[in-house]
Design an enzyme around this catalytic site. Sequence first.
Site, mmCIF file in Angstrom:
data_model
loop_
_atom_site.group_PDB
_atom_site.id
_atom_site.type_symbol
_atom_site.label_atom_id
_atom_site.label_comp_id
_atom_site.label_asym_id
_atom_site.label_seq_id
_atom_site.Cartn_x
_atom_site.Cartn_y
_atom_site.Cartn_z
ATOM 1 N N ASN A 24 0.851 -1.186 0.000
ATOM 2 C CA ASN A 24 0.000 0.000 0.000
ATOM 3 C C ASN A 24 0.884 1.231 0.000
ATOM 4 O OD1 ASN A 24 -2.263 -1.581 0.225
ATOM 5 N ND2 ASN A 24 -2.985 -0.623 2.100
HETATM 6 CA CA CA Z 1 -7.518 -1.822 3.650
#
Ligand code: CA
Length: 228
Positions: free
Chosen positions: A34
Site C-alpha cells: 500500500n
Molecule cells: Ca484496507
Amino acid sequence: FFLKDAAGPLSHRRVLVTAGPTVEPIDPVRFIANRSSGKQGYAIAAALRNLGADVTLVTGPTNEKPPAGINVVRVQTAREMMSASEAALPFDCAVCCAAVADYRPEIETPHKIKKERGGLTDIPLTENPDILKTLSKMTEGRPRLVIGFAAETDDVLGHAEAKRNRKGCDWIVANDVSPGEHCAMGGERNTVILITEDGDEEWPEMSKGEVARKLADRIAGALKGPAL
Ligand code: CA
Ligand code: CTP
C-alpha cells in the site's frame, strides 16, 4: 530502562503504534504493498513518547527515522505485523496507523515468475489478518483504548463511521485522501476527523506533528486512571 521512567501524563502507559505499509512478496523481485510514508504513525509514536509513554512501534519499511527512546520492531508482511503486535501485548492503548495490504499472494514462490509464460495476470490472493480488528475484539486483556485510521475518498465520514462499527475500535481518525493539492498521502499536512463514542470532531488542517500531539493529548486524557 529509561523508557519506564519517562515523566509525563502517559508515564507507565504502554502504547502500540503500527505504521508504514506492509509488503507482501509475490516472488523474489515483486510485491504487493500500500502507499504509506509512515510519517503520521512515526509522529504519533514520538508525541506519545514525549508524554512519557512506553511506546512500541511496529513498522513496515519506510524512509522515516524512528524517534529516540521507543521500542522499534521492523516487519515486512501483515502476518509479521500481527504477530509482532501480539507478542508485545499487553498495551493500555493501540494506535493502528499502518497501511496494511488487505491481501497477499496465496503462494510466495522462490522462482521468478516469467511474464512470457503468463502467471502475472492471475495471482491467487488470500486475505491478511486484520490487526486493528483483532485487537479491538480481544476478549481478555484488550487494550483499553484502540484507535484506527481510515483513509477514504467520497463519503469520508460515512465510510469511517461504518468502519469504526465494523472493526469494533473505540476511535477512528478519518482523512480524505482524494488526489489533490492538499492530499495527506506522502505530504507533511493532514486534515482529519476524530470519531469517538461522543461523535465527530473535524480538526482544522495542520501538520502531521500537530495532529500527533493533539491525538496524544486526547489519549492521555482518556487513559487517566489506574494503569494496567
Ligand atoms: Ca484496507
Ligand atoms: N488495518 C489493520 N489490518 C488490516 C487492515 C487494516 O490493522 N489487515 C487497520 C489500519 O491500520 C487502519 C484501519 O484498520 O487503522 C482501517 O484500514 P482500512 O484499510 O481503511 O480498512 P479496511 O477494513 O481494510 O477497509 P478498506 O481498505 O476496504 O477501506
